[in-house]
Motif scaffolding. Sequence first.
Motif, PDB file in Angstrom:
ATOM      1  N   UNK A  25      -5.431 -13.877   5.328  1.00 30.73           N
ATOM      2  CA  UNK A  25      -5.814 -12.754   5.314  1.00 30.73           C
ATOM      3  C   UNK A  25      -5.810 -11.647   6.149  1.00 30.73           C
ATOM      4  N   UNK A  26      -6.170 -11.488   7.327  1.00 31.46           N
ATOM      5  CA  UNK A  26      -5.917 -10.156   7.822  1.00 31.46           C
ATOM      6  C   UNK A  26      -5.144  -9.482   7.852  1.00 31.46           C
ATOM      7  N   UNK A  27      -3.825 -10.243   7.724  1.00 34.52           N
ATOM      8  CA  UNK A  27      -1.990  -9.733   7.900  1.00 34.52           C
ATOM      9  C   UNK A  27      -1.839  -9.265   6.744  1.00 34.52           C
ATOM     10  N   UNK A  28      -2.473  -9.656   5.704  1.00 33.57           N
ATOM     11  CA  UNK A  28      -2.350  -9.224   4.136  1.00 33.57           C
ATOM     12  C   UNK A  28      -2.839  -7.777   4.292  1.00 33.57           C
ATOM     13  N   UNK A  29      -4.161  -7.598   4.750  1.00 35.32           N
ATOM     14  CA  UNK A  29      -5.191  -6.717   4.810  1.00 35.32           C
ATOM     15  C   UNK A  29      -4.710  -5.185   5.668  1.00 35.32           C
ATOM     16  N   UNK A  30      -4.188  -5.369   6.956  1.00 34.50           N
ATOM     17  CA  UNK A  30      -3.996  -4.777   7.628  1.00 34.50           C
ATOM     18  C   UNK A  30      -2.669  -4.394   7.625  1.00 34.50           C
ATOM     19  N   UNK A  31      -1.856  -5.074   7.053  1.00 34.58           N
ATOM     20  CA  UNK A  31       0.090  -4.717   6.482  1.00 34.58           C
ATOM     21  C   UNK A  31       0.289  -3.240   6.128  1.00 34.58           C
ATOM     22  N   UNK A  32       0.223  -2.799   5.097  1.00 38.74           N
ATOM     23  CA  UNK A  32       0.022  -1.651   4.950  1.00 38.74           C
ATOM     24  C   UNK A  32      -0.444  -0.126   6.239  1.00 38.74           C
ATOM     25  N   UNK A  33      -1.907  -0.917   6.391  1.00 42.00           N
ATOM     26  CA  UNK A  33      -2.264   0.508   7.241  1.00 42.00           C
ATOM     27  C   UNK A  33      -1.350   0.443   8.378  1.00 42.00           C
ATOM     28  N   UNK A  34      -1.022  -1.223   8.727  1.00 45.13           N
ATOM     29  CA  UNK A  34       0.005  -0.297  10.300  1.00 45.13           C
ATOM     30  C   UNK A  34       1.464  -0.085  10.086  1.00 45.13           C
ATOM     31  N   UNK A  35       1.884  -0.310   8.541  1.00 45.29           N
ATOM     32  CA  UNK A  35       3.354   0.409   8.088  1.00 45.29           C
ATOM     33  C   UNK A  35       3.256   2.162   8.053  1.00 45.29           C
ATOM     34  N   UNK A  36       1.681   2.754   7.734  1.00 47.22           N
ATOM     35  CA  UNK A  36       1.697   3.948   8.063  1.00 47.22           C
ATOM     36  C   UNK A  36       1.151   4.690   8.966  1.00 47.22           C
ATOM     37  N   UNK A  37       0.253   3.776   9.879  1.00 51.01           N
ATOM     38  CA  UNK A  37      -0.297   4.512  10.914  1.00 51.01           C
ATOM     39  C   UNK A  37       0.430   3.908  12.216  1.00 51.01           C
ATOM     40  N   UNK A  38       1.027   3.097  12.294  1.00 47.98           N
ATOM     41  CA  UNK A  38       1.493   1.966  13.625  1.00 47.98           C
ATOM     42  C   UNK A  38       1.315   2.581  14.448  1.00 47.98           C
ATOM     43  N   UNK A  39       2.143   3.568  14.648  1.00 50.80           N
ATOM     44  CA  UNK A  39       2.817   3.753  15.961  1.00 50.80           C
ATOM     45  C   UNK A  39       1.707   5.717  16.569  1.00 50.80           C
ATOM     46  N   UNK A  40       0.735   5.637  15.596  1.00 50.69           N
ATOM     47  CA  UNK A  40       0.447   7.036  15.243  1.00 50.69           C
ATOM     48  C   UNK A  40      -1.019   6.154  17.237  1.00 50.69           C
ATOM     49  N   UNK A  41      -1.337   7.038  18.214  1.00 51.30           N
ATOM     50  CA  UNK A  41      -2.471   6.953  19.683  1.00 51.30           C
ATOM     51  C   UNK A  41      -3.812   6.350  18.827  1.00 51.30           C
ATOM     52  N   UNK A  42      -3.869   4.571  19.098  1.00 51.69           N
ATOM     53  CA  UNK A  42      -4.924   4.074  18.429  1.00 51.69           C
ATOM     54  C   UNK A  42      -6.524   5.144  18.576  1.00 51.69           C
ATOM     55  N   UNK A  43      -6.247   6.436  19.799  1.00 50.42           N
ATOM     56  CA  UNK A  43      -7.453   7.084  20.245  1.00 50.42           C
ATOM     57  C   UNK A  43      -7.132   8.348  19.269  1.00 50.42           C
ATOM     58  N   UNK A  44      -5.653   8.341  18.443  1.00 48.59           N
ATOM     59  CA  UNK A  44      -6.217   9.610  17.156  1.00 48.59           C
ATOM     60  C   UNK A  44      -6.790   9.404  16.715  1.00 48.59           C
ATOM     61  N   UNK A  45      -6.560   7.683  15.834  1.00 52.37           N
ATOM     62  CA  UNK A  45      -7.138   8.092  14.733  1.00 52.37           C
ATOM     63  C   UNK A  45      -8.540   8.013  14.549  1.00 52.37           C
ATOM     64  N   UNK A  46      -8.814   8.733  13.332  1.00 52.22           N
ATOM     65  CA  UNK A  46     -10.385   9.718  13.731  1.00 52.22           C
ATOM     66  C   UNK A  46     -10.571   9.260  12.095  1.00 52.22           C
ATOM     67  N   UNK A  47     -12.082   9.654  11.871  1.00 53.42           N
ATOM     68  CA  UNK A  47     -13.054   8.728  10.889  1.00 53.42           C
ATOM     69  C   UNK A  47     -12.169   9.336   9.625  1.00 53.42           C
ATOM     70  N   UNK A  48     -11.766  10.558   9.373  1.00 50.66           N
ATOM     71  CA  UNK A  48     -11.087  10.931   8.150  1.00 50.66           C
ATOM     72  C   UNK A  48      -9.686  10.734   7.607  1.00 50.66           C
ATOM     73  N   UNK A  49      -9.649  10.149   9.045  1.00 53.63           N
ATOM     74  CA  UNK A  49      -8.109   9.401   8.670  1.00 53.63           C
ATOM     75  C   UNK A  49      -8.255   8.274   8.101  1.00 53.63           C
ATOM     76  N   UNK A  50      -8.809   7.673   8.697  1.00 52.04           N
ATOM     77  CA  UNK A  50      -9.051   6.266   7.943  1.00 52.04           C
ATOM     78  C   UNK A  50     -10.110   5.808   6.618  1.00 52.04           C
TER      79      UNK A  50
END
Length: 293
Positions: A25-50
């Motif tokens: 279930x977690x994999x299904x939910x996170x798949x599209x998020x990782x596809x879109x932002x997987x290469x982004x540094x985690x510390x650059x992920x903002x509230x607005x982006x999420x």
Amino acid sequence: MTITLARVATEFLERPEIAASTLKSYELTLLSLVKEYGRWPIDLMSRQMLEGYINRLTGLSLNTRHRHRTIIQALFNFAVEKDYLSSNPLPRFKQSPMAQKSTTVRFFSSEQMATLYYRVAPDLRMYALISLLHRSGATVTELLALDLVDLDRVNRKFQVTGRGNRQRFCFYNADTAEILERYITSERSSDCSPLFTVEQYFSKQVSRLSYRTVHKYWKDLTVHDAAIKNMRISDLRNIFINERIKLMSAEEINILLGTKSIKVGSFRENGMHKKAEYIAQKAFSILNSKNIL
């Protein structure tokens, strides 16, 4: 060293304490998020982006959207625990009254169910999925998380992990088994493990069927038929309950659904409320002794 979202998601999913079905279930939910932002540094992920990503998710109910947000928030809490972040950019979410489950139970006649099956029959994958939903009492998310090896095709059952990490067996009848076998042998891709697969149109890559795709196919198949256009795929679970309410106690239905208590009083029989029976202990053998699967 740069810590990417993909790396954090991988570590999050590789935790040994996660149950297999929960992991899917977690994999299904996170798949599209990782596809879109997987290469982004985690510390650059903002509230607005999420927030923007969550708002762009289409074809989801409010409760499903809330589940996506909860899992993403858990991912970033994990990043905080690992000292990859100082704080979670996604704030706690207070579910709005609109997102609460409706207490109104909707009913559909045998003629409407026949219409539904007529509409989905040409699409063997959807035919198998709808039949399994209708006959097993499982949720869409639980079925999409299944791998082929999870099916006990001899005994017509499979195990899922539902809310509260509660595991249960779901059963299905011979008619559904026949439809499933037709789908598995003639439509399902054998190149990957999921029970329900999809092939990308351009890349031809095979992956697990997503809820978003199921919802799209559901709308395409039902929207043009007045008899079923207002039917929701989640209504099949209520139909499952209503078809068994005359034959089973509330406790037995709770075992099948993996719930603590269903509001049996919401299910009407000839205009009369069925009174809920909450019995403390029963065995699955009771279910198999009755020809109701």
